[in-house]
Design an enzyme around this catalytic site. Structure first.
Site, mmCIF file in Angstrom:
data_model
loop_
_atom_site.group_PDB
_atom_site.id
_atom_site.type_symbol
_atom_site.label_atom_id
_atom_site.label_comp_id
_atom_site.label_asym_id
_atom_site.label_seq_id
_atom_site.Cartn_x
_atom_site.Cartn_y
_atom_site.Cartn_z
ATOM 1 N N GLU A 1 0.822 -1.224 0.000
ATOM 2 C CA GLU A 1 0.000 0.000 0.000
ATOM 3 C C GLU A 1 0.852 1.268 0.000
ATOM 4 O O GLU A 1 0.635 2.182 0.804
ATOM 5 C CB GLU A 1 -0.963 -0.011 1.187
ATOM 6 N N GLU B 1 -5.234 -8.617 -0.265
ATOM 7 C CA GLU B 1 -5.997 -8.262 0.942
ATOM 8 C C GLU B 1 -7.451 -8.090 0.530
ATOM 9 O O GLU B 1 -7.751 -7.250 -0.322
ATOM 10 C CB GLU B 1 -5.500 -6.969 1.593
#
Length: 502
Positions: A173, A292
C-alpha cells in the site's frame, strides 16, 4: 417464486482456478500472531508454541498460501530483528498499529508454522523505510544455500536448508499516507523495478507482485497502477488489489452489490495492465493478486484500530462476522473464480482474530466465524477449471447497481477426477429461487453432496458459547436427474452442490 437457469459445459473453460486464490494473511497486528497462531503455554500448544486447536481449524479452512509479515507492519519492519536467538531480539515500537513488537515470532518461526500447517509462504519486503539492498539480503537469507554472509547466518540459526520462498510482495500500500515511508507512483515504480531486478538475480523462479493502489476509492487509483507498471512491467508477474467491503448503511441489498464493485475493480485493473502491455506491444500478461480482501468496517476506529500506550498484542480489528457477511464473502469468491484467467492469487485478510475467519480466546478456545464456511467450501471444492456459463436470472437495483443479477454462481469442473461443483448465491431478500442447471459434456453423474448456509437472522454470529449458530447444513431441496441439477434456494442463502461421475 423466482427462477434461474444455468448452462455449464465442460468444453467452455475460462481457465484453471489457481490454488493460490485460496490464500490468507498473517500480519504482526493485534492478536493475529501472539494469542492467535502462536501462544506458548496454551493447553494445545506444541513445542514451538503453535496452538494446535488453531492449526486444526486452519487445516479445515484450507488456505493454500499465507502472506507475511504485513501489511502496514512490513513498511517499518527490519527482518533482522525477527531471526536468531530469541533472548537477543530487540523490542521495537510498531508505528503502523501503535503497539510494541517483541519479535519473539519471526521468519523462521513462520516457516516452521507453514510446514506444520502445510501452507506455502508469501513474503513481503519492506520498501517503506528500507530498500532494494535490504530486500536482497532478506531473500539471500531465506533462499541461498550457503557460503555467503546471509545464507550462513540462516544456517547458524539452525536452518541448514534454504526456505526456498517463491512468492514475494514488493512492499505494501505504498500510496497510502498512513504507510510508513509512503511514496509517489514514480518513486515506488523505480524502487520496485530495482528491487525486483536484484531479487531475480539472487534466486530463480520467483513470483513477484507490485503494489497497486491501496483501494479502488483512492484518488491515485488507475493512474498509480499504470505508472507503476510502466516502470516495472518486465520485472513483475502480478499487480495487487486490496478490497474491503463495508456496510455502514446497514442495507443488505446495497451491501451485497459489493460483489459487483469487485467485478468492476478486477476488470478495470486488468484493462490498465493490458494497456501497459499494449504500449510495449508485449504478449506478456500481468496477473492479479487480490492479496488483501474481506468484510471490514465495524472494528475500524479508536482503540480497535490502534493501541493506546504501546501495548503488546492488543485486541485490534477484531471484527465479529454475521450471516450477511458470509454471503458477501461467498459472492466475492465466486467473482474471483469467474475471473480465473487473471486472478491468480488472493489472501483473505486476515487468518486469526484480526478481521478473521477464526477467533480465539487467549488461553481459551478457538472457533469458526460465519465467513469461515464459504471460504472452506470454495477451497475444498473449487478444484479444476472455471467454466464459462450461460446464466438466465432476474435482477435487482441497489447502491450504484441498476441491474445486479439475483443469482451469483460459478461452476468448477475437475477433468482429472470428474467432479463438478456449482456454487450459488441467491441475493433476493425475500423470495425463494428455483435453480435449474444443465451440466453438459460431463458424462453420467450423481449428486455427491449438497449444502446450504442460511439463517433467518442476518445478524446471527458465531461465538465462543455458540460456535455453530451459523453453519452449513444438508440442502433440503436438491436433485440431479439426467445431468440436470435442480434445487430450491432460500432467499439470502449460499449453496454448494458437488456432482461426481456415476
Amino acid at each position: 417464486m423466482l427462477s434461474s437457469h444455468v448452462i455449464a459445459d465442460a468444453d467452455f473453460v475460462i481457465a484453471p482456478v489457481a490454488r493460490h486464490v485460496f490464500g490468507s494473511f498473517v500480519e504482526h497486528l493485534g492478536r493475529c500472531v501472539y494469542g492467535g497462531i502462536y501462544e506458548p503455554g496454551h493447553a494445545t500448544a506444541d513445542a514451538n508454541g503453535f496452538r494446535g486447536d488453531v492449526l486444526a481449524l486452519i487445516r479445515e479452512l484450507g488456505p493454500t498460501i499465507v502472506r507475511y509479515p504485513g501489511g502496514n507492519f512490513v513498511s517499518g519492519y527490519d527482518w533482522e530483528d525477527g531471526v536468531g536467538p530469541k533472548d537477543q531480539r530487540p523490542v521495537r515500537l510498531d508505528l503502523a498499529w501503535g503497539s510494541t513488537e517483541t519479535n519473539q515470532f519471526g521468519t523462521n518461526e513462520f516457516m516452521d508454522w507453514c510446514k506444520a500447517a502445510d501452507i506455502e509462504p508469501m513474503f513481503a519486503v519492506n520498501l517503506g523505510t528500507r530498500g532494494a539492498a535490504e530486500a536482497q539480503n532478506f531473500l539471500e537469507y531465506c533462499n541461498h544455500p550457503g557460503g555467503t554472509h546471509y545464507a550462513d547466518l540462516r544456517r547458524s540459526h539452525g536452518y541448514e536448508a534454504p526456505h526456498d520462498i517463491k512468492f514475494w510482495c514488493l512492499g505494501n500500500e505504498m500510496d497510502g499516507p498512513w504507510q510508513t515511508g509512503a511514496k509517489t507512483a514514480e518513486e515506488y515504480g523505480r524502487i520496485a523495478t530495482e528491487t525486483a531486478k536484484m531479487m531475480r538475480w539472487t534466486s530463480d523462479g520467483l513470483q513477484l507482485a507490485a503494489c497497486g493502489s491501496s483501494a479502488r476509492t483512492m484518488p491515485s487509483f488507475g493512474a498509480w497502477e499504470y505508472e507503476v507498471l510502466d516502470h516495472c512491467f518486465e520485472q513483475v508477474d502480478y499487480i495487487s488489489l486490496h478490497q474491503y467491503f463495508e456496510n455502514h448503511e446497514h442495507e443488505v441489498d446495497r451491501f451485497l452489490t459489493a460483489i459487483d464493485d469487485l467485478e468492476s475493480f478486477i476488470t478495470e485493473v486488468t484493462a490498465i495492465a493490458d494497456a501497459v502491455a499494449a504500449k510495449r506491444r508485449s504478449p506478456k500478461r500481468i496477473m492479479l493478486s487480490l492479496d488483501e480482501w474481506n468484510v471490514w468496517y465495524r472494528a475500524r476506529s479508536g482503540e480497535q484500530l490502534r493501541g493506546v500506550g504501546w501495548p503488546e498484542a492488543p485486541p485490534l480489528l477484531e471484527e465479529i462476522y454475521n450471516m450477511e457477511d458470509a454471503l458477501v464473502i461467498g459472492g466475492a469468491l465466486l467473482t474471483m473464480i469467474n475471473h480465473a484467467d487473471r486472478v491468480k492469487a488472493a489472501c483473505l485478510a486476515q487468518l486469526v482474530n484480526v478481521i478473521a475467519p477464526i477467533m480465539t480466546e487467549t488461553g481459551g478456545p478457538a472457533w469458526r466465524q460465519t465467513i469461515f464456511h464459504p471460504f472452506a467450501q470454495a477451497s475444498r471444492h473449487a478444484r479444476g477449471n472455471a467454466l464459462r456459463l450461460k446464466v438466465d436470472t432476474g435482477t435487482f437495483t441497489a447502491g450504484n447497481q441498476q441491474a445486479a443479477p439475483l443469482l451469483v454462481t460459478a461452476v468448477v469442473h475437475d477433468p482429472d477426477t470428474g467432479a463438478a461443483t456449482l456454487f450459488a448465491l441467491n441475493r433476493s431478500l425475500d423470495e425463494e429461487m428455483t435453480l435449474t442447471a444443465e451440466l453438459r459434456n460431463m458424462g453420467t453423474r450423481r449428486l455427491a453432496s449438497a449444502d446450504e448456509l442460511h439463517h433467518r437472522d442476518l445478524e446471527a454470529t458465531n461465538t465462543k458459547d455458540a460456535p455453530d449458530r451459523v453453519t452449513p447444513v444438508a440442502h433440503p431441496k436438491a436433485a440431479l436427474t439426467d445431468g440436470v441439477l435442480t434445487a430450491t434456494l432460500k432467499p439470502l442463502s449460499w449453496n454448494v452442490f458437488t456432482t461426481i461421475p456415476a
